[in-house]
Design an enzyme around this catalytic site. Sequence first.
Site, PDB file in Angstrom:
ATOM      1  N   HIS A  50      25.783   1.911 -11.834  1.00 16.47           N
ATOM      2  CA  HIS A  50      26.730   0.842 -12.129  1.00 16.47           C
ATOM      3  C   HIS A  50      26.387   0.338 -13.520  1.00 16.47           C
ATOM      4  O   HIS A  50      25.250   0.509 -13.988  1.00 16.47           O
ATOM      5  CB  HIS A  50      26.604  -0.288 -11.101  1.00 16.47           C
ATOM      6  CG  HIS A  50      27.026   0.140  -9.721  1.00 16.47           C
ATOM      7  ND1 HIS A  50      26.203   0.023  -8.631  1.00 16.47           N
ATOM      8  CD2 HIS A  50      28.175   0.684  -9.279  1.00 16.47           C
ATOM      9  CE1 HIS A  50      26.843   0.478  -7.562  1.00 16.47           C
ATOM     10  NE2 HIS A  50      28.034   0.885  -7.924  1.00 16.47           N
ATOM     11  N   ASP A  53      23.344  -1.668 -13.409  1.00 16.39           N
ATOM     12  CA  ASP A  53      22.105  -0.931 -13.108  1.00 16.39           C
ATOM     13  C   ASP A  53      21.519  -0.458 -14.440  1.00 16.39           C
ATOM     14  O   ASP A  53      20.309  -0.483 -14.640  1.00 16.39           O
ATOM     15  CB  ASP A  53      22.390   0.325 -12.264  1.00 16.39           C
ATOM     16  CG  ASP A  53      22.834   0.016 -10.843  1.00 16.39           C
ATOM     17  OD1 ASP A  53      22.310  -0.943 -10.249  1.00 16.39           O
ATOM     18  OD2 ASP A  53      23.706   0.745 -10.329  1.00 16.39           O
ATOM     19  N   GLU A 211      34.607  10.636  -1.805  1.00 15.44           N
ATOM     20  CA  GLU A 211      33.542  10.315  -0.852  1.00 15.44           C
ATOM     21  C   GLU A 211      34.012  10.701   0.550  1.00 15.44           C
ATOM     22  O   GLU A 211      35.075  10.269   1.004  1.00 15.44           O
ATOM     23  CB  GLU A 211      33.180   8.824  -0.910  1.00 15.44           C
ATOM     24  CG  GLU A 211      32.148   8.500   0.167  1.00 15.44           C
ATOM     25  CD  GLU A 211      31.456   7.168  -0.001  1.00 15.44           C
ATOM     26  OE1 GLU A 211      31.205   6.735  -1.142  1.00 15.44           O
ATOM     27  OE2 GLU A 211      31.138   6.569   1.047  1.00 15.44           O
ATOM     28  N   ASP A 284      26.202   9.657  -1.261  1.00 17.13           N
ATOM     29  CA  ASP A 284      26.266   8.195  -1.142  1.00 17.13           C
ATOM     30  C   ASP A 284      25.857   7.845   0.288  1.00 17.13           C
ATOM     31  O   ASP A 284      26.688   7.571   1.141  1.00 17.13           O
ATOM     32  CB  ASP A 284      27.677   7.684  -1.473  1.00 17.13           C
ATOM     33  CG  ASP A 284      27.661   6.201  -1.845  1.00 17.13           C
ATOM     34  OD1 ASP A 284      26.593   5.565  -1.675  1.00 17.13           O
ATOM     35  OD2 ASP A 284      28.694   5.675  -2.296  1.00 17.13           O
TER      36      ASP A 284
HETATM   37  C1  XUL Z   1      31.579   1.967  -2.017  1.00 21.18           C
HETATM   38  C2  XUL Z   1      31.105   3.092  -2.761  1.00 21.18           C
HETATM   39  C3  XUL Z   1      30.424   2.768  -4.028  1.00 21.18           C
HETATM   40  C4  XUL Z   1      30.788   3.637  -5.152  1.00 21.18           C
HETATM   41  C5  XUL Z   1      30.119   3.326  -6.467  1.00 21.18           C
HETATM   42  O1  XUL Z   1      31.992   2.267  -0.765  1.00 21.18           O
HETATM   43  O2  XUL Z   1      31.178   4.207  -2.307  1.00 21.18           O
HETATM   44  O3  XUL Z   1      29.070   2.882  -3.826  1.00 21.18           O
HETATM   45  O4  XUL Z   1      30.415   4.929  -4.811  1.00 21.18           O
HETATM   46  O5  XUL Z   1      30.225   2.017  -6.787  1.00 21.18           O
HETATM   47 MN    MN Z   2      30.729   6.191  -3.027  1.00 26.02          MN
END
Ligand code: XUL
Ligand code: MN
Length: 345
Positions: A50, A53, A211, A284
């Site tokens: 981020h 970060d 994701e 993640d």
């Molecule tokens: C939130 C998510 C975040 C992003 C990056 O659900 O996945 O962690 O990947 O900010």
């Molecule tokens: Mn994510």
Amino acid sequence: MAVTPYRFSVGPWNLGRGADPFGPPVRPQVAFADVLKAAVKLGFEGIQLHDDDAVPDLEKLTHSQIVREAEAMRGTLSDLGLTAEFVAPRLWEHESGVDGGYTANDPAARKWAIERSKRAVDIAQALGTDLIVMWPAREGTNVRESKNPVEASGQILEAINAILGAHPKARIAIEPKPNEPVDHAFVPTIGHALALGARCADPSRVGVLIESAHAILAGLDPSDEMGFAVAAGKLWGVHLNDQNGLKFDQDKVFGAANLRGAFDQVRVLEAANYAATGCFIGFDVKAQRTQSADAATAHLATSKAVFLRLVEKVRSFPHTAAQQCIKARDYEALERLVLEHLLGG
Ligand code: XUL
Ligand code: MN
């Protein structure tokens, strides 16, 4: 022909403190230097960051201070053999982003969100990456009538154009998620992200990061979402993890809830020759709240190990037999073939 090895990445938020909405942290904060050490030890090459970060307290710093700190961070990473994969403007934790950033009803908040996103581009450039990840966290509503969805699409587009305008090489990977922290997000799926990208000032610089859990939360199959993005040449990142149905965003270990679904995602990545694109395999995933601090990296090690085992499973898949089943339209036989293969038979 030599096979390109996969490169793996992780973010500092994946070594969290075990807090949830019902209880405080159960593990001490992992110092940033220890995050980097853990990443190296686990065999990760990429760090996802981020903006804050990379440059803590950036709201209190001048533009040149921000750039200097980001350059110093680049040195810290490269001394350890690490590369910054992307920078994501963290709009959702700041008080100005309480109602979303780009789609906030307060014009001052919208201005702040765009300015902060432009700073994230400067940070990314100083870190040596062109990639900005846009997770539109609070760009949506809890009360449907509180925002106008037509205007909101235009506002997000305006933010995309501002980010692209901040540097000629800046690229954006939109990471859609249908809900959480908001009830209904304005960019819930890969289709929405790609459609927005196609309308922006330079569509060649907008792609997606998928994701697994976010796709499942939208009721979609992550491997099909990946396939759709691959077909458009837009799969620029993945956050592999798992999710047990329509609940809160669980960020489980890759394959922990649906091993076959994980196999299918790896299958799409393998078929796309994803490793050869140079893009990272990001995880993640979050350690369970019950995990003690000294073992709170196991979720990352397991995700990576499962991924690599599944690569082998994809490569050893009996393709000819599968093709015969498909030709005969014997999908029951295909089902059996896949399940036996996954079971090791
Ligand atoms: C939130 C998510 C975040 C992003 C990056 O659900 O996945 O962690 O990947 O900010
Ligand atoms: Mn994510």
